[in-house]
Write a protein that holds these residues in place. Structure first.
Motif: not given
Length: 457
Positions: A39, A69, A71, A75, A77-78, A80, A82-84, A86-87
């Motif tokens: 990313t 990614d 985001l 934003e 990225r800790s 997880l 939200k990050l997962t 979005s990915c």
């Protein structure tokens, strides 16, 4: 004859980037053209961590590329979940565009995609492009076996549809696999709450589908370490323990710059004297726990090398930390990051106080280092069970009534693990077994040769 072009994609976390970067180096050494896709955020971190003058287009012949990614730059990225999420929604389309751009720019047509199994949501779009799909599972085979059994665990009423434990039980999927509490499944934290619920559990639940799409799934493990899990799922091929090169010099995608002074510092220490302490890239300690750990290391009276990331603890009294550093300056060394494989291969290291991430576990095993196990979340509890209950190459730390690992607990367990001749001998035997597996004729060596043959088709 042109080289076979392979695109490699890890999930956006240090523990996933490292093994896939190690695999990439091995593929380049065997004549493949490799494009490694991070990313954008992790790509930038990798570039910043490289030594000055390394260049930015490639690492050791590996082409470096990146995709968004989904985001915004600011934003968190800790988070997880939200990050997962979005990915999952954005990376497949962004990867498709990257492949088109590479081919439009004259790069060889991509023949194979080797994806992190936890980024399996990209597999279908890649296959739609006519690219063959293989996968690397970066954790233990036992962890993968647990995820593949999620439908069965739900059917048996051990967990609910969203991953929460329904009954507090200890289970063992088959003989030789580590025991695991239903409250400490690989998608949970130490309180029994699913990590980043529900996105991470959703990805975990789709692992069966991802493995069906991939033509082969390889893992960073070896037969003697996980005979039970590998017998349960014989289609998972162990090719580990992975490493980039025999000299352990090639960069493996670290997000922080390595402090090279620690190797010189270790050179000046006696054999098997140093306590090495590292908790990976994600663990966060409260100030009280940080202080207990620090004072416990001091109380051992042993030299110690301690990796303290800039974000390892929040709210710690800076004056206290400064005073501690001055107090232990002649005995301990604190660094923000290091080449862990080089450290664990060093003759001076006596034991490894570890969060038990799988990369750390395999690196410790390959070098015959006894463990003191201090897991943080996810598969680390399963790995602790391997170390303490199955392989018996280390001991666990035990929290007090407040959930704190006290200075006295740490000091006592360090002395216990360093002084246990049987643990040292079992660690040595596992080191020998690991090295046999990756040597010519060994099971991991032969599996890797089969993997190379498939990618060459």
């Amino acid at each position: 004859m042109s080289k076979t072009h392979v695109v490699i994609l890890p999930a956006p976390a240090q523990g996933h980037v490292t093994p896939l970067m190690e695999l990439s180096h091995r593929l380049v050494d065997h004549g493949f053209e490799v494009t490694f896709v991070n990313t954008e955020m992790q790509h930038a971190r990798v570039l910043r961590a490289l030594p000055a003058g390394s260049g930015t287009a490639a690492i050791g012949g590996i082409h470096l590329a990146s995709i968004p990614d989904g985001l915004a730059n600011d934003e968190d990225r800790s988070d997880l979940n939200k990050l997962t999420d979005s990915c999952h929604r954005h990376m497949p389309g962004n990867l498709e565009r990257l492949v088109a751009e590479m081919e439009a720019a004259g790069r060889p047509k991509v023949k194979w995609f080797v994806g992190d199994l936890t980024a399996g949501f990209c597999f279908e779009v890649v296959r739609k492009l006519g690219i063959r799909v293989a996968s690397l599972w970066p954790a233990s085979a036992a962890c993968l076996a647990t995820l593949l059994n999620i439908p069965k665990l739900i059917e048996e009423g051990l967990i609910g549809d969203h991953g929460w434990p329904e009954r507090d039980e200890t289970l063992q999927l088959c003989p030789g696999m580590p025991p695991l509490q239903t409250s400490l499944m690989p998608w949970m934290d130490k309180t029994g709450v699913p990590i980043a619920h529900p996105a991470v559990f959703e990805v975990s639940s789709r692992i069966n589908k991802f493995t069906d799409i991939a033509e082969v799934v390889v893992c960073n493990s070896f037969h003697e370490a996980e005979a039970g899990a590998l017998k349960l799922f014989p289609n998972i091929l162990p090719i580990g323990p992975l490493f980039a090169d025999g000299e352990l010099r090639k960069p493996v995608g670290h997000f922080l710059p390595e402090d090279e002074r620690c190797i010189t510092w270790l050179d000046a220490r006696p054999d098997r004297s140093v306590v090495y302490v590292a908790f990976g890239s994600m663990a966060i300690f409260a100030p009280r726990q940080f202080e207990e750990l620090a004072v416990g290391l001091e109380l051992t009276g042993r030299p110690f090398l301690w990796v303290v990331r800039p974000d390892f603890t929040l709210g710690l009294d800076k004056a206290w930390l400064h005073e501690f550093r001055q107090r232990v300056a002649g005995k301990g060394m604190i660094v923000s990051w290091c080449s862990q494989q080089q450290v664990l291969a060093h003759r001076a290291v006596a034991c490894f106080v570890s969060h038990c991430g799988w990369n750390s576990t395999m690196e410790g095993v390959r070098n015959g280092v006894p463990f003191l196990c201090w897991p943080y979340f996810c598969d680390q509890f399963l790995n602790r069970s391997y170390i303490t209950s199955v392989w018996r190459t280390g001991l666990p730390v035990a929290p007090d009534a407040d959930g704190i690992i006290t200075r006295e607990e740490l000091r006592g367990k360090v002395e216990q693990v360093v002084g246990d001749a049987e643990i040292r001998e079992r660690a040595r035997l596992f080191k020998d077994a690991a090295r046999r597996c990756i040597s010519p004729g060994g099971s991991s060596y032969e599996n890797f040769e089969s993997f190379l043959k498939l990618l060459s088709e």
